[in-house]
Design a protein around this motif. Structure first.
Motif, PDB file in Angstrom:
ATOM      1  N   VAL A  85       0.839  -1.202   0.000  1.00  0.00           N
ATOM      2  CA  VAL A  85       0.000   0.000   0.000  1.00  0.00           C
ATOM      3  C   VAL A  85       0.871   1.249   0.000  1.00  0.00           C
ATOM      4  N   LEU A  86       1.866   1.291   0.859  1.00  0.00           N
ATOM      5  CA  LEU A  86       2.721   2.483   0.920  1.00  0.00           C
ATOM      6  C   LEU A  86       3.542   2.661  -0.355  1.00  0.00           C
ATOM      7  N   PHE A  87       4.154   1.598  -0.835  1.00  0.00           N
ATOM      8  CA  PHE A  87       5.072   1.712  -1.967  1.00  0.00           C
ATOM      9  C   PHE A  87       4.340   1.910  -3.290  1.00  0.00           C
ATOM     10  N   TYR A  88       3.352   1.080  -3.554  1.00  0.00           N
ATOM     11  CA  TYR A  88       2.688   1.133  -4.851  1.00  0.00           C
ATOM     12  C   TYR A  88       1.482   2.071  -4.886  1.00  0.00           C
ATOM     13  N   MET A  89       0.668   2.035  -3.851  1.00  0.00           N
ATOM     14  CA  MET A  89      -0.561   2.824  -3.885  1.00  0.00           C
ATOM     15  C   MET A  89      -0.339   4.259  -3.420  1.00  0.00           C
ATOM     16  N   GLU A  90       0.573   4.450  -2.481  1.00  0.00           N
ATOM     17  CA  GLU A  90       0.862   5.794  -1.995  1.00  0.00           C
ATOM     18  C   GLU A  90       2.091   6.385  -2.674  1.00  0.00           C
ATOM     19  N   ASP A  91       2.722   5.626  -3.543  1.00  0.00           N
ATOM     20  CA  ASP A  91       3.861   6.082  -4.333  1.00  0.00           C
ATOM     21  C   ASP A  91       5.023   6.576  -3.464  1.00  0.00           C
ATOM     22  N   LYS A  92       5.263   5.850  -2.375  1.00  0.00           N
ATOM     23  CA  LYS A  92       6.385   6.167  -1.492  1.00  0.00           C
ATOM     24  C   LYS A  92       7.645   5.486  -2.018  1.00  0.00           C
ATOM     25  N   SER A  93       8.781   6.071  -1.722  1.00  0.00           N
ATOM     26  CA  SER A  93      10.056   5.456  -2.095  1.00  0.00           C
ATOM     27  C   SER A  93      10.332   4.295  -1.138  1.00  0.00           C
ATOM     28  N   TYR A  94      11.356   3.501  -1.459  1.00  0.00           N
ATOM     29  CA  TYR A  94      11.757   2.431  -0.545  1.00  0.00           C
ATOM     30  C   TYR A  94      12.094   3.015   0.828  1.00  0.00           C
ATOM     31  N   GLU A  95      12.846   4.111   0.819  1.00  0.00           N
ATOM     32  CA  GLU A  95      13.273   4.725   2.079  1.00  0.00           C
ATOM     33  C   GLU A  95      12.081   5.236   2.887  1.00  0.00           C
ATOM     34  N   GLN A  96      11.131   5.879   2.206  1.00  0.00           N
ATOM     35  CA  GLN A  96       9.950   6.394   2.903  1.00  0.00           C
ATOM     36  C   GLN A  96       9.091   5.257   3.450  1.00  0.00           C
ATOM     37  N   THR A  97       8.967   4.191   2.673  1.00  0.00           N
ATOM     38  CA  THR A  97       8.199   3.034   3.131  1.00  0.00           C
ATOM     39  C   THR A  97       8.862   2.423   4.356  1.00  0.00           C
ATOM     40  N   ALA A  98      10.180   2.283   4.307  1.00  0.00           N
ATOM     41  CA  ALA A  98      10.916   1.723   5.444  1.00  0.00           C
ATOM     42  C   ALA A  98      10.734   2.593   6.684  1.00  0.00           C
ATOM     43  N   ALA A  99      10.830   3.912   6.510  1.00  0.00           N
ATOM     44  CA  ALA A  99      10.662   4.824   7.653  1.00  0.00           C
ATOM     45  C   ALA A  99       9.245   4.749   8.205  1.00  0.00           C
ATOM     46  N   SER A 100       8.252   4.697   7.329  1.00  0.00           N
ATOM     47  CA  SER A 100       6.860   4.636   7.774  1.00  0.00           C
ATOM     48  C   SER A 100       6.559   3.356   8.538  1.00  0.00           C
ATOM     49  N   LEU A 101       7.149   2.261   8.109  1.00  0.00           N
ATOM     50  CA  LEU A 101       6.899   0.977   8.764  1.00  0.00           C
ATOM     51  C   LEU A 101       7.865   0.701   9.913  1.00  0.00           C
ATOM     52  N   GLY A 102       8.893   1.531  10.036  1.00  0.00           N
ATOM     53  CA  GLY A 102       9.883   1.318  11.088  1.00  0.00           C
ATOM     54  C   GLY A 102      10.713   0.072  10.854  1.00  0.00           C
TER      55      GLY A 102
END
Length: 193
Positions: free
Chosen positions: A144-161
């Motif tokens: 959801v974060l990476f593909y649907m919210e168009d977050k980068s790998y780094e942003q996805t990692a930060a969001s998920l901790g």
């Protein structure tokens, strides 16, 4: 979206926060993040009404926490962390409990039977949402974060901790599983016709 472009996209909100114009900052971030936060929460809770309620609670938390936003992380990362924690709290609060001891005279336990009953889906088509529901929660959150919210790998990692490598592995496994699920759905649809 790169880290610098995400940072620039929220520059107007950051300026308001630095000027202690919290109402104006919130007025800008609410329409920008409302749908994204809802989709993240819905992907975790899989219940629309519960996701709507939790989204409202999350934005109330964001409103209260705005004066404390230090700007050490991206605004989106901070918002997604609050949203994820709100959804996890809701999951913990509403986790169903079933007593295996509560049976009637015939040994029938209706609560246990309800848990065991499979949801019937008589349609031949499978939506992306239905496929996502079949993924383990960690995979679903990353997708959801990476593909649907168009977050980068780094942003996805930060969001998920999570570490960056873990996020990449989760996304790889999720893609493989989604391909398998799609093939299974196509085979089932072919057999049904």
């Amino acid at each position: 979206m790169t880290s610098s472009s995400a940072f620039q996209a929220d520059a107007d909100i950051r300026q308001r926060l630095q000027a202690k114009q919290f109402r104006e900052a919130f007025a800008l971030l609410l329409p920008r993040y409302r749908d994204k936060v809802f989709r993240l929460i819905f992907s975790m809770l899989r219940d629309r009404a519960m996701a709507e309620d939790t989204t409202q609670d999350v934005f109330l938390r964001i409103w209260r926490a705005l004066p404390g936003f230090a700007g050490q992380s991206q605004l989106s990362t901070w918002i997604y962390a609050i949203a994820k924690n709100g959804a996890l709290s809701e999951i913990r609060k509403r986790k169903p409990t079933v007593s295996l001891d509560q049976t009637d005279d015939d040994g029938y336990n209706p609560a246990l039977a309800n848990l065991a009953a499979a949801d019937a889906d008589d349609s031949a088509t499978v939506s992306v949402g239905q496929l996502l529901e079949q993924l383990p929660e960690r995979y679903r959150q990353a997708v959801v974060l990476f593909y649907m919210e168009d977050k980068s790998y780094e942003q996805t990692a930060a969001s998920l901790g999570l570490p960056l490598g873990t996020v990449k592995a989760l996304l790889h496994r999720a893609r493989k599983r989604l391909i398998e699920l799609t093939k299974e759905a196509q085979t089932a649809a072919a057999v049904a016709t």
